[in-house]
Design a protein around this motif. Structure first.
Motif, PDB file in Angstrom:
ATOM      1  N   TYR A 118       0.766  -1.122  -0.096  1.00  0.00           N
ATOM      2  CA  TYR A 118      -0.083  -0.062   0.194  1.00  0.00           C
ATOM      3  C   TYR A 118       0.874   1.347  -0.033  1.00  0.00           C
ATOM      4  O   TYR A 118       0.170   2.453  -0.171  1.00  0.00           O
ATOM      5  CB  TYR A 118      -0.965  -0.037   1.232  1.00  0.00           C
ATOM      6  CG  TYR A 118      -1.798  -1.201   1.392  1.00  0.00           C
ATOM      7  CD1 TYR A 118      -2.671  -1.539   0.310  1.00  0.00           C
ATOM      8  CD2 TYR A 118      -1.948  -1.924   2.591  1.00  0.00           C
ATOM      9  CE1 TYR A 118      -3.356  -2.626   0.503  1.00  0.00           C
ATOM     10  CE2 TYR A 118      -2.820  -3.181   2.635  1.00  0.00           C
ATOM     11  CZ  TYR A 118      -3.456  -3.439   1.743  1.00  0.00           C
ATOM     12  OH  TYR A 118      -4.336  -4.444   1.631  1.00  0.00           O
ATOM     13  N   LYS A 119       2.300   1.119   0.253  1.00  0.00           N
ATOM     14  CA  LYS A 119       3.020   2.339   0.303  1.00  0.00           C
ATOM     15  C   LYS A 119       2.779   3.554  -0.834  1.00  0.00           C
ATOM     16  O   LYS A 119       2.799   4.612  -0.283  1.00  0.00           O
ATOM     17  CB  LYS A 119       4.650   2.127   0.356  1.00  0.00           C
ATOM     18  CG  LYS A 119       4.725   0.992   1.473  1.00  0.00           C
ATOM     19  CD  LYS A 119       4.588   1.693   2.910  1.00  0.00           C
ATOM     20  CE  LYS A 119       4.963   0.689   4.130  1.00  0.00           C
ATOM     21  NZ  LYS A 119       4.549   1.411   5.395  1.00  0.00           N
ATOM     22  N   ALA A 120       2.700   3.074  -1.861  1.00  0.00           N
ATOM     23  CA  ALA A 120       2.526   4.036  -2.965  1.00  0.00           C
ATOM     24  C   ALA A 120       1.105   4.838  -2.999  1.00  0.00           C
ATOM     25  O   ALA A 120       1.088   5.824  -3.797  1.00  0.00           O
ATOM     26  CB  ALA A 120       2.655   3.148  -4.525  1.00  0.00           C
ATOM     27  N   GLN A 121       0.057   4.085  -2.150  1.00  0.00           N
ATOM     28  CA  GLN A 121      -1.112   4.844  -2.283  1.00  0.00           C
ATOM     29  C   GLN A 121      -1.061   5.767  -0.833  1.00  0.00           C
ATOM     30  O   GLN A 121      -2.132   6.650  -0.752  1.00  0.00           O
ATOM     31  CB  GLN A 121      -2.198   3.924  -1.766  1.00  0.00           C
ATOM     32  CG  GLN A 121      -2.223   2.815  -3.132  1.00  0.00           C
ATOM     33  CD  GLN A 121      -3.026   1.537  -2.702  1.00  0.00           C
ATOM     34  OE1 GLN A 121      -2.717   0.358  -2.827  1.00  0.00           O
ATOM     35  NE2 GLN A 121      -4.681   1.857  -2.445  1.00  0.00           N
ATOM     36  N   VAL A 122      -0.203   5.927  -0.238  1.00  0.00           N
ATOM     37  CA  VAL A 122      -0.195   6.603   1.007  1.00  0.00           C
ATOM     38  C   VAL A 122       0.091   8.046   1.020  1.00  0.00           C
ATOM     39  O   VAL A 122       0.887   8.469   0.495  1.00  0.00           O
ATOM     40  CB  VAL A 122       0.724   5.994   2.242  1.00  0.00           C
ATOM     41  CG1 VAL A 122       0.935   6.775   3.350  1.00  0.00           C
ATOM     42  CG2 VAL A 122       0.054   4.618   2.483  1.00  0.00           C
ATOM     43  N   ARG A 123      -0.706   8.854   1.581  1.00  0.00           N
ATOM     44  CA  ARG A 123      -0.364  10.362   1.929  1.00  0.00           C
ATOM     45  C   ARG A 123      -0.397  10.596   3.458  1.00  0.00           C
ATOM     46  O   ARG A 123      -1.452  10.281   4.112  1.00  0.00           O
ATOM     47  CB  ARG A 123      -1.504  11.145   1.322  1.00  0.00           C
ATOM     48  CG  ARG A 123      -1.218  12.544   1.527  1.00  0.00           C
ATOM     49  CD  ARG A 123       0.207  13.192   0.806  1.00  0.00           C
ATOM     50  NE  ARG A 123       0.530  14.546   1.108  1.00  0.00           N
ATOM     51  CZ  ARG A 123      -0.022  15.661   0.319  1.00  0.00           C
ATOM     52  NH1 ARG A 123      -0.691  15.348  -0.795  1.00  0.00           N
ATOM     53  NH2 ARG A 123       0.389  16.732   0.622  1.00  0.00           N
ATOM     54  N   ILE A 124       0.640  10.956   3.839  1.00  0.00           N
ATOM     55  CA  ILE A 124       0.845  11.139   5.325  1.00  0.00           C
ATOM     56  C   ILE A 124       0.651  12.716   5.960  1.00  0.00           C
ATOM     57  O   ILE A 124       0.850  13.574   5.235  1.00  0.00           O
ATOM     58  CB  ILE A 124       2.280  10.867   5.933  1.00  0.00           C
ATOM     59  CG1 ILE A 124       2.820   9.454   5.546  1.00  0.00           C
ATOM     60  CG2 ILE A 124       2.412  11.230   7.350  1.00  0.00           C
ATOM     61  CD1 ILE A 124       4.204   9.124   5.836  1.00  0.00           C
ATOM     62  N   LEU A 125      -0.256  12.531   6.844  1.00  0.00           N
ATOM     63  CA  LEU A 125      -0.770  14.199   7.715  1.00  0.00           C
ATOM     64  C   LEU A 125      -0.401  13.967   8.839  1.00  0.00           C
ATOM     65  O   LEU A 125      -0.684  12.981   9.592  1.00  0.00           O
ATOM     66  CB  LEU A 125      -2.211  14.155   7.286  1.00  0.00           C
ATOM     67  CG  LEU A 125      -2.888  14.561   6.036  1.00  0.00           C
ATOM     68  CD1 LEU A 125      -4.428  14.953   6.126  1.00  0.00           C
ATOM     69  CD2 LEU A 125      -1.982  15.694   5.313  1.00  0.00           C
ATOM     70  N   ARG A 126       0.304  14.908   9.556  1.00  0.00           N
ATOM     71  CA  ARG A 126       0.625  14.994  10.825  1.00  0.00           C
ATOM     72  C   ARG A 126      -0.468  16.144  11.295  1.00  0.00           C
ATOM     73  O   ARG A 126      -1.182  16.791  10.603  1.00  0.00           O
ATOM     74  CB  ARG A 126       2.068  15.538  10.927  1.00  0.00           C
ATOM     75  CG  ARG A 126       2.945  14.898  10.507  1.00  0.00           C
ATOM     76  CD  ARG A 126       4.524  15.154  10.679  1.00  0.00           C
ATOM     77  NE  ARG A 126       5.316  14.045  10.465  1.00  0.00           N
ATOM     78  CZ  ARG A 126       5.748  13.696   9.009  1.00  0.00           C
ATOM     79  NH1 ARG A 126       5.288  14.216   7.874  1.00  0.00           N
ATOM     80  NH2 ARG A 126       6.469  12.751   9.059  1.00  0.00           N
ATOM     81  N   ASN A 127      -0.635  16.057  12.770  1.00  0.00           N
ATOM     82  CA  ASN A 127      -1.508  16.928  13.376  1.00  0.00           C
ATOM     83  C   ASN A 127      -1.403  18.419  12.940  1.00  0.00           C
ATOM     84  O   ASN A 127      -0.123  18.873  12.724  1.00  0.00           O
ATOM     85  CB  ASN A 127      -1.322  16.858  14.907  1.00  0.00           C
ATOM     86  CG  ASN A 127      -1.759  15.616  15.709  1.00  0.00           C
ATOM     87  OD1 ASN A 127      -1.506  15.484  16.677  1.00  0.00           O
ATOM     88  ND2 ASN A 127      -2.132  14.873  14.835  1.00  0.00           N
ATOM     89  N   GLY A 128      -2.401  19.073  12.450  1.00  0.00           N
ATOM     90  CA  GLY A 128      -2.411  20.347  12.114  1.00  0.00           C
ATOM     91  C   GLY A 128      -2.100  20.572  10.661  1.00  0.00           C
ATOM     92  O   GLY A 128      -2.070  21.632   9.982  1.00  0.00           O
ATOM     93  N   GLN A 129      -1.729  19.493   9.759  1.00  0.00           N
ATOM     94  CA  GLN A 129      -1.605  19.508   8.520  1.00  0.00           C
ATOM     95  C   GLN A 129      -3.152  19.304   7.660  1.00  0.00           C
ATOM     96  O   GLN A 129      -4.096  18.820   8.276  1.00  0.00           O
ATOM     97  CB  GLN A 129      -0.769  18.467   7.777  1.00  0.00           C
ATOM     98  CG  GLN A 129       0.808  18.922   8.217  1.00  0.00           C
ATOM     99  CD  GLN A 129       1.543  17.765   7.670  1.00  0.00           C
ATOM    100  OE1 GLN A 129       1.415  16.723   7.463  1.00  0.00           O
ATOM    101  NE2 GLN A 129       2.878  18.466   7.373  1.00  0.00           N
ATOM    102  N   ARG A 130      -3.045  19.685   6.261  1.00  0.00           N
ATOM    103  CA  ARG A 130      -4.158  19.548   5.476  1.00  0.00           C
ATOM    104  C   ARG A 130      -4.051  19.153   4.246  1.00  0.00           C
ATOM    105  O   ARG A 130      -2.950  19.569   3.747  1.00  0.00           O
ATOM    106  CB  ARG A 130      -5.169  21.192   5.500  1.00  0.00           C
ATOM    107  CG  ARG A 130      -6.527  21.099   5.008  1.00  0.00           C
ATOM    108  CD  ARG A 130      -7.051  22.294   5.052  1.00  0.00           C
ATOM    109  NE  ARG A 130      -6.644  23.106   3.561  1.00  0.00           N
ATOM    110  CZ  ARG A 130      -6.948  24.182   3.293  1.00  0.00           C
ATOM    111  NH1 ARG A 130      -7.861  24.914   4.382  1.00  0.00           N
ATOM    112  NH2 ARG A 130      -6.388  24.683   2.126  1.00  0.00           N
ATOM    113  N   LEU A 131      -4.963  18.425   3.823  1.00  0.00           N
ATOM    114  CA  LEU A 131      -4.749  17.899   2.514  1.00  0.00           C
ATOM    115  C   LEU A 131      -6.038  18.294   1.698  1.00  0.00           C
ATOM    116  O   LEU A 131      -7.085  17.996   1.993  1.00  0.00           O
ATOM    117  CB  LEU A 131      -4.711  16.452   2.279  1.00  0.00           C
ATOM    118  CG  LEU A 131      -4.530  15.936   1.021  1.00  0.00           C
ATOM    119  CD1 LEU A 131      -3.504  16.212   0.129  1.00  0.00           C
ATOM    120  CD2 LEU A 131      -4.512  14.113   0.972  1.00  0.00           C
TER     121      LEU A 131
END
Length: 259
Positions: A118-131
């Protein structure tokens, strides 16, 4: 004649067994909430898992409980996962679903534990970030236990709650949290999904007081199975509506298989 009856009985037993294996798990009826870009369909699944359908897109939240729980639902375009625990990150359920084209929005700790496929499908968000993606906004919100401690079951910064902005409606997913300042400070939440299960998150009174602080238009108690069974969601509704009748507390059966 006797052999014919035996064959018929065996066939009936096989058919019944096959139907039992393929029948979808029971689940609560879906709700519909109006947005500026068409209806938002809210489908409770189980525990902390919910599926949204909106604007031609399908969003899975913390898919868990086995693939049968999602039978008949469209494959996900987006999957959001809140935390590393097995009732949120469930590789077995993911493996049974058609997730190959889904964008997976996760915190770093979840990304580290996801199977490599699944790694290629992942978008990481950290607390406070927006996508911004697919016509929606996804904002990562802190979720953690109080008092803060290194050995807490949910430490600050590891997991994400989320606010999804869908056609002018803001939908809050608490994840596993207590009545934290960041939740109380939320503004403009139209729909909220709020956990309440000891000893993992917060009790019913904490959840009610948190909801009364940020005043969502609609609130669903979810994730309410704890060590001592199911939380008193009727008590939650009474506490909230005694103080604020304008908040629409929607009680749905998130544990139909247990009935």
């Amino acid at each position: 004649m006797k052999s014919t009856l035996i064959l018929a009985a065996a066939l009936a037993a096989f058919t019944t067994s096959a139907q039992a294996q393929t029948a979808p798990a029971p689940r609560a009826a879906a709700d519909q909430i109006a947005t500026k870009k068409g209806p938002l369909m809210v489908q409770p699944i189980t525990h902390g898992s919910v599926v949204f359908t909106w604007n031609g897109k399908t969003i899975y939240v913390d898919p868990y409980g086995g693939a049968a729980a999602y039978a008949g639902l469209a494959a996900p375009d987006v999957i959001v996962i809140t935390d590393i625990h097995g009732d949120h990150l469930d590789p077995k359920t993911l493996a049974g679903l058609s997730v190959g084209k889904a964008l997976m929005i996760v915190p770093q700790a979840v990304a580290d534990k996801l199977p490599a496929e699944y790694k290629a499908q992942v978008r990481i968000l950290r607390n406070g970030q927006r996508l911004d993606t697919l016509g929606m906004q996804v904002s990562a919100i802190p979720m953690y236990n109080l008092p803060e401690a290194p050995d807490a079951m949910h430490t600050k910064g590891r997991g994400n709650g989320y606010v999804l902005s869908l056609g002018g409606k803001n939908v809050y997913l608490s994840g596993d949290t207590e009545d934290i300042a960041e939740m109380r400070a939320l503004k403009g939440i139209d729909v909220a999904f709020v956990c309440m299960n000891l000893p993992y998150t917060m009790d019913v009174q904490q959840a009610a007081q948190g909801v009364l602080a940020f005043k969502p238009g609609i609130v669903y108690p979810y994730h309410y199975r704890g060590q001592s069974g199911l939380s008193d969601v009727d008590g939650f509704k009474k506490t909230v509506n005694t103080a604020n009748k304008k908040i629409d507390v929607r009680l749905r059966n998130w544990y139909p298989a247990a009935q």
